[in-house]
Design an enzyme around this catalytic site. Structure first.
Site, mmCIF file in Angstrom:
data_model
loop_
_atom_site.group_PDB
_atom_site.id
_atom_site.type_symbol
_atom_site.label_atom_id
_atom_site.label_comp_id
_atom_site.label_asym_id
_atom_site.label_seq_id
_atom_site.Cartn_x
_atom_site.Cartn_y
_atom_site.Cartn_z
ATOM 1 N N ALA A 7 0.804 -1.229 0.000
ATOM 2 C CA ALA A 7 0.000 0.000 0.000
ATOM 3 C C ALA A 7 0.842 1.287 0.000
ATOM 4 C CB ALA A 7 -0.963 -0.047 1.180
ATOM 5 N N ASP A 63 -4.257 -2.461 4.123
ATOM 6 C CA ASP A 63 -4.366 -1.683 2.877
ATOM 7 C C ASP A 63 -5.430 -0.603 2.968
ATOM 8 O OD1 ASP A 63 -3.154 -4.404 2.080
ATOM 9 O OD2 ASP A 63 -2.705 -3.038 0.423
ATOM 10 N N ASN A 69 -6.791 -6.344 4.252
ATOM 11 C CA ASN A 69 -5.375 -6.692 4.028
ATOM 12 C C ASN A 69 -5.314 -7.897 3.108
ATOM 13 O OD1 ASN A 69 -2.564 -6.092 4.685
ATOM 14 N ND2 ASN A 69 -2.550 -8.099 5.637
ATOM 15 N N LYS A 70 -4.109 -8.298 2.782
ATOM 16 C CA LYS A 70 -3.879 -9.398 1.840
ATOM 17 C C LYS A 70 -4.765 -10.607 2.152
ATOM 18 C CE LYS A 70 -1.975 -9.485 -1.073
ATOM 19 N NZ LYS A 70 -2.686 -9.281 -2.373
HETATM 20 O O1 MRU Z 1 -1.217 -7.138 -3.196
HETATM 21 P P1 MRU Z 1 -0.085 -6.515 -2.443
HETATM 22 O O2 MRU Z 1 1.153 -7.339 -2.409
HETATM 23 O O3 MRU Z 1 0.155 -5.086 -2.878
HETATM 24 O O4 MRU Z 1 -0.669 -6.450 -0.981
HETATM 25 C C1 MRU Z 1 0.117 -5.913 0.037
HETATM 26 C C2 MRU Z 1 -0.399 -6.175 1.366
HETATM 27 O O5 MRU Z 1 -1.471 -6.667 1.578
HETATM 28 C C3 MRU Z 1 0.404 -5.695 2.479
HETATM 29 O O6 MRU Z 1 0.346 -6.543 3.534
HETATM 30 C C4 MRU Z 1 -0.159 -4.316 2.802
HETATM 31 O O7 MRU Z 1 -0.114 -3.496 1.641
HETATM 32 C C5 MRU Z 1 0.543 -3.603 3.793
HETATM 33 S S1 MRU Z 1 2.110 -3.233 3.203
HETATM 34 C C6 MRU Z 1 2.930 -2.237 4.210
#
Ligand code: MRU
Length: 363
Positions: free
Chosen positions: A64, A252, A262-263
């Site tokens: 993010a 996110d 989040n992911k």
């Molecule tokens: O799909 P991505 O790899 O961009 O997803 C990222 C994540 O979900 C991270 O855990 C989240 O962005 C926090 S990163 C500091």
């Protein structure tokens, strides 16, 4: 897009190159290509905002905070690309570029947050097109520097939650690669390690893009923090058998009631941790908090190509039947009831989240 290999920089034994930075001599955005790590370390140079948008979509850059700052530099490139001779024309080109950049990925609020900040510069009074271009570069640069500073502050607050000897499950990649540098949840772990605490990390591999197995494991190797990669579906086993003290992941988009997008897989992990009385922390800069949303139900969840799920091989052969179909939501929402706290650069926010988020956002 140009590539240059082996620009890796080490300080002592620790990697210090920023995930993305402005290359002043060539007036291009330089970033680590996260698609090819850990097999290859490649730097790419982007000279159009369209290529920045594409890099966000195809996850050359991801995480993010990193995509937010990339989009900010995308606006700098858009200003350089524009042939407009007056401020009205330049402003109109920049609004169009911001619109395209914002559409690259929908879930992380850091992307619209960074673009809103850049558009505030666009719409402010300027003496000339040159002045506007310069101010945009300064703003993007400030955002990049603030990100690193903020992550270190988050790291110091978060490290207080970690005890010597802890075993921690970490999901996705939230390290230097997901930010401009240092990282959020992984930054907390790194800070505790630098404070001399002995920590062991269980790294969720994070299907389907394997940000954990590829990127988090690579970063932990750089920092010499002991870890084991686990398949995502092993987390419940480790939690139930008492082998885990804490769970840390990023975020996110956080709604004002504390629900965290989040992911994908974070929700399942938080459920298993909560059922086993293991505290779960989401680690975020306050730029990830979206006070306009009452709950996580209002967060748009990105659904990515089914190929990311289906393109797997076992012994060199396709592991799924020809013609198989898949679903691929890239994020899920962890309800705030499952969280012990939100770790931010302003401190650790505890329940009741809504009241405490309002207080902290007013600070
Ligand atoms: O799909 P991505 O790899 O961009 O997803 C990222 C994540 O979900 C991270 O855990 C989240 O962005 C926090 S990163 C500091």
């Amino acid at each position: 897009m140009n590539c240059a290999q082996d620009e890796r920089v080490f300080f002592g034994e620790v990697f210090i190159l920023r995930t993305l930075e402005w290359d002043a001599s060539s007036q291009r955005l330089k970033m680590i290509d996260q698609r090819v790590l850990p097999a290859k370390f490649e730097i790419i140079y982007l000279n159009t905002y369209q290529s920045v948008s594409e890099a966000i979509k195809n996850m050359t850059v991801r995480g993010a905070p990193a995509i937010g700052v990339s989009a900010a530099f995308g606006m700098v490139l858009a200003a350089l690309q524009s042939g407009a001779a007056d401020l009205t024309g330049l402003r109109s080109d920049l609004h169009a570029a911001a619109h395209e950049l914002e559409a690259a990925r929908p879930t992380a609020v850091n992307l619209p947050w960074a673009l809103k900040r850049m558009l505030a510069v666009v719409d402010a009074p300027h003496a000339s097109v040159h002045d506007l271009r310069e101010t945009l570069l300064k703003e993007a640069q400030a955002m990049a520097d603030e990100d690193v500073e903020m992550n270190r502050r988050i790291g110091r607050f978060g490290a207080e939650l970690i005890a010597d000897g802890d075993t921690i499950i970490h999901h996705c990649n939230t390290g230097a690669l997901a930010t401009v540098d240092w990282g959020t949840a992984l930054g907390v772990i790194r800070m505790a390690h630098e404070q001399g605490k002995k920590i062991h990390v269980l790294v969720d591999e994070t299907r389907p893009r394997l940000q954990g197995a590829r990127l988090t494991a690579w970063e932990l190797s750089q920092y010499k923090i002991p870890y084991d990669i686990i398949s995502d579906n092993a987390a419940g086993y480790f939690l139930r058998t008492g082998q885990v003290n804490k769970v840390f992941f990023g975020g996110d988009r956080v709604a004002r009631n504390g629900d965290v997008a989040n992911k994908i897989g974070s929700y399942m992990l938080a459920l298993a941790a909560h059922a086993n009385a293991v505290p779960v922390y989401s680690v975020i800069p306050t730029s990830t908090i979206d006070m306009s949303l009452a709950s996580g139900d209002e967060i748009e969840i990105e659904e990515r190509s089914q190929d990311e799920v289906l393109d797997i091989q076992i012994a060199g052969e396709a592991a799924t039947p020809q013609g198989a179909s898949a679903r691929n939501p890239a994020f899920d929402v962890t309800p705030h009831e499952l969280l012990a706290g939100l770790v931010t650069e302003k401190g650790v926010i505890r329940p009741p989240f809504e009241a405490n988020l309002i207080k902290i956002m007013q600070k």
